[in-house]
Design an enzyme around this catalytic site. Structure first.
Site, mmCIF file in Angstrom:
data_model
loop_
_atom_site.group_PDB
_atom_site.id
_atom_site.type_symbol
_atom_site.label_atom_id
_atom_site.label_comp_id
_atom_site.label_asym_id
_atom_site.label_seq_id
_atom_site.Cartn_x
_atom_site.Cartn_y
_atom_site.Cartn_z
ATOM 1 C CG HIS A 82 -44.747 -55.090 -15.430
ATOM 2 N ND1 HIS A 82 -43.799 -55.384 -14.335
ATOM 3 C CD2 HIS A 82 -44.318 -53.750 -15.597
ATOM 4 C CE1 HIS A 82 -43.184 -54.430 -14.041
ATOM 5 N NE2 HIS A 82 -43.410 -53.468 -14.773
ATOM 6 C CG ASP A 161 -33.542 -55.743 -13.594
ATOM 7 O OD1 ASP A 161 -33.229 -54.695 -14.033
ATOM 8 O OD2 ASP A 161 -34.571 -55.861 -12.652
ATOM 9 C CE LYS A 187 -37.422 -56.306 -13.805
ATOM 10 N NZ LYS A 187 -37.378 -55.303 -12.949
HETATM 11 N N1 URA Z 1 -39.358 -51.137 -13.305
HETATM 12 C C1 URA Z 1 -38.650 -52.109 -13.412
HETATM 13 O O1 URA Z 1 -38.469 -53.225 -13.124
HETATM 14 N N2 URA Z 1 -37.402 -51.644 -14.023
HETATM 15 C C2 URA Z 1 -37.320 -50.190 -14.368
HETATM 16 O O2 URA Z 1 -36.216 -49.868 -14.918
HETATM 17 C C3 URA Z 1 -38.176 -49.431 -14.105
HETATM 18 C C4 URA Z 1 -39.388 -49.828 -13.498
#
Ligand code: URA
Length: 438
Positions: A82, A161, A187
């Site tokens: 990520h 989210d 996630k």
């Molecule tokens: N990326 C994400 O998925 N969430 C955040 O809060 C900040 C960056």
């Protein structure tokens, strides 16, 4: 349950119980809490923070707000990468097929771009026929068969989210480390991973402006992720200057294919190999980072990941003949213009933030989540810091929808570059690795 006492407790800096946080996320996802109360709660968290136990409870409650990918037993470890996002950051594209060829399964759930940072899904959507939103069942089937998938979060993955992020965006509460950690890790944990490598960027065009702030975020991420059973490391990488020589959706796909063909820019290759090497070590597939790096480089150079890329995009609907035809074209935007160096010298600055803004304003990015984008526009042939340029040498090429936009972009891009008379050293890309405390 009434949420006012919970907001009051957080406003006063008290620690909430895991059950309170779970109930809050459950009720919010079910539409039972008005968004003004959630907004107040988020602002209280922004100022008061969350303890590690609270952040863990929030992360797990968010993960469990929707479906978690379930994979059958398989000797190939489930891994992912990520990135916190940057200009020209296309690492995921070559990395996914490389990891599949190294014997991993890669359920890479990615996002779209917002503001100046590009999104992996937008890049892939520039490929003719590519379907970036496979349903969960199909993601599992493709990962099992092909070894890698790059797709978007399904409607049923981590719905908490989606709601919370939109509200944070509208209430100036995005830059809170516990909220970022919960958002990112909920996630990633929903992918059912065994190991994860994080690319936490710092610099003018990054989410975290300084190395110190990036380190604090990286520490929080690796600590919690490891606590949740995922072997995790973070790389702190420089985002003062773009990654690679191209920024813009289709132009980045082209550069990713060059990387898979062994002809891509050095910094992109360096980061792709570093991510792969760390995952090889984290999963016990290599004993040392040096051995892992050699293994990843040999795999990339074998040409197998380039073929895996075609297999991956074809499995997700891409028309390979149309893709090859598009790749063969020098440009797909109507107009291309070059920004030239006024005098001979060495590139001393290539400002990622200005380049990101120019690409977004050419139509390559979006100001709101709903806005459409132009896949063909952007910037390529970027001169890298430290490179020598002759007078009149190309510093960048602009790909635009029309001549007026190309001229305006070239004028703005002048401020992104500095050419010095004396040689300049290229800044290091990967400056630190953050691991969980033993
Ligand atoms: N990326 C994400 O998925 N969430 C955040 O809060 C900040 C960056």
């Amino acid at each position: 349950m009434h949420f006012l006492p919970l907001i009051e407790a957080k406003r006063e800096g008290q620690e909430l119980a895991a059950e309170q946080i779970q109930e809050f996320i459950r009720a919010y996802t079910a539409g039972q809490i008005p968004s003004y109360q959630v907004a107040a709660f988020l602002m209280a968290v922004y100022f008061r923070g969350l303890t590690t136990a609270e952040t863990r409870a929030l992360t797990l409650a968010m993960r469990d707000s929707g479906e978690v990918l379930q994979f059958p037993p398989d000797p190939r470890p489930l891994v992912d990468k990520h990135s916190t996002g940057g200009i020209g950051d296309k690492v995921s594209l070559p990395l996914a097929p490389l990891l599949a060829c190294l014997g991993f399964r890669v359920p890479m759930i990615s996002g779209r771009g917002l503001g100046i940072t590009g999104g992996t899904l937008d890049k892939l959507d520039s490929i003719p026929g590519f379907q970036s939103l496979p349903p969960a069942g199909r993601i599992v089937e493709l990962v099992q068969r092909v070894g890698c998938v790059i797709g978007g979060q399904t409607e049923r993955m981590v719905p908490a989210d989606k709601e919370l992020y939109a509200l944070r965006d509208a209430t100036a509460t995005v830059p809170s480390i516990p909220l970022i950690v919960a958002s990112i890790l909920s996630k990633k944990l929903a992918e059912g991973l065994g190991a994860l490598v994080l690319d936490v960027k710092f610099g003018a065009a990054a989410f975290m402006p300084t190395r110190e702030k990036a380190r604090a975020l990286a520490r929080a991420l690796v600590t919690l992720s490891a606590e949740c059973g995922v072997n995790t490391r973070a790389l702190l990488t420089n985002m003062e200057t773009p990654l690679g020589r191209a920024a813009g959706n289709w132009l980045e796909v082209k550069e990713s294919v060059l990387c898979l063909d062994g002809r891509g820019p050095g910094d992109l290759r360096e980061l792709v190999l570093a991510c792969a090497a760390h995952l090889l070590v984290q999963t016990g597939k290599a004993a040392t980072l040096a051995a892992a790096h050699a293994q990843a480089a040999a795999c990339l150079d074998s040409g197998q990941p380039r073929r895996k890329w075609d297999e991956m995009i074809a499995a997700q609907g891409a028309d390979l003949a149309a893709f090859a035809g598009k790749l063969a074209r020098d440009h797909t935007a109507p107009v291309v213009a070059a920004l030239k160096a006024p005098a001979a010298g060495f590139v001393a600055r290539c400002d990622a933030r200005i380049i990101g803004e120019v690409v977004r304003d050419l139509g390559g990015g979006r100001f709101t989540k709903e806005a459409g984008i132009n896949y063909d526009v952007g910037v390529d042939a970027l001169a890298k810091i430290g490179e020598a340029v002759p007078a009149g040498g190309v510093l960048a090429r602009v790909h635009a929808a029309d001549a007026a936009q190309a001229d305006a972009a070239c004028a703005r891009l002048k401020a992104a570059f500095e050419v010095a008379a004396q040689p300049v050293a290229a800044p290091p890309l990967i400056v630190e690795t953050v691991e969980p405390a033993p």
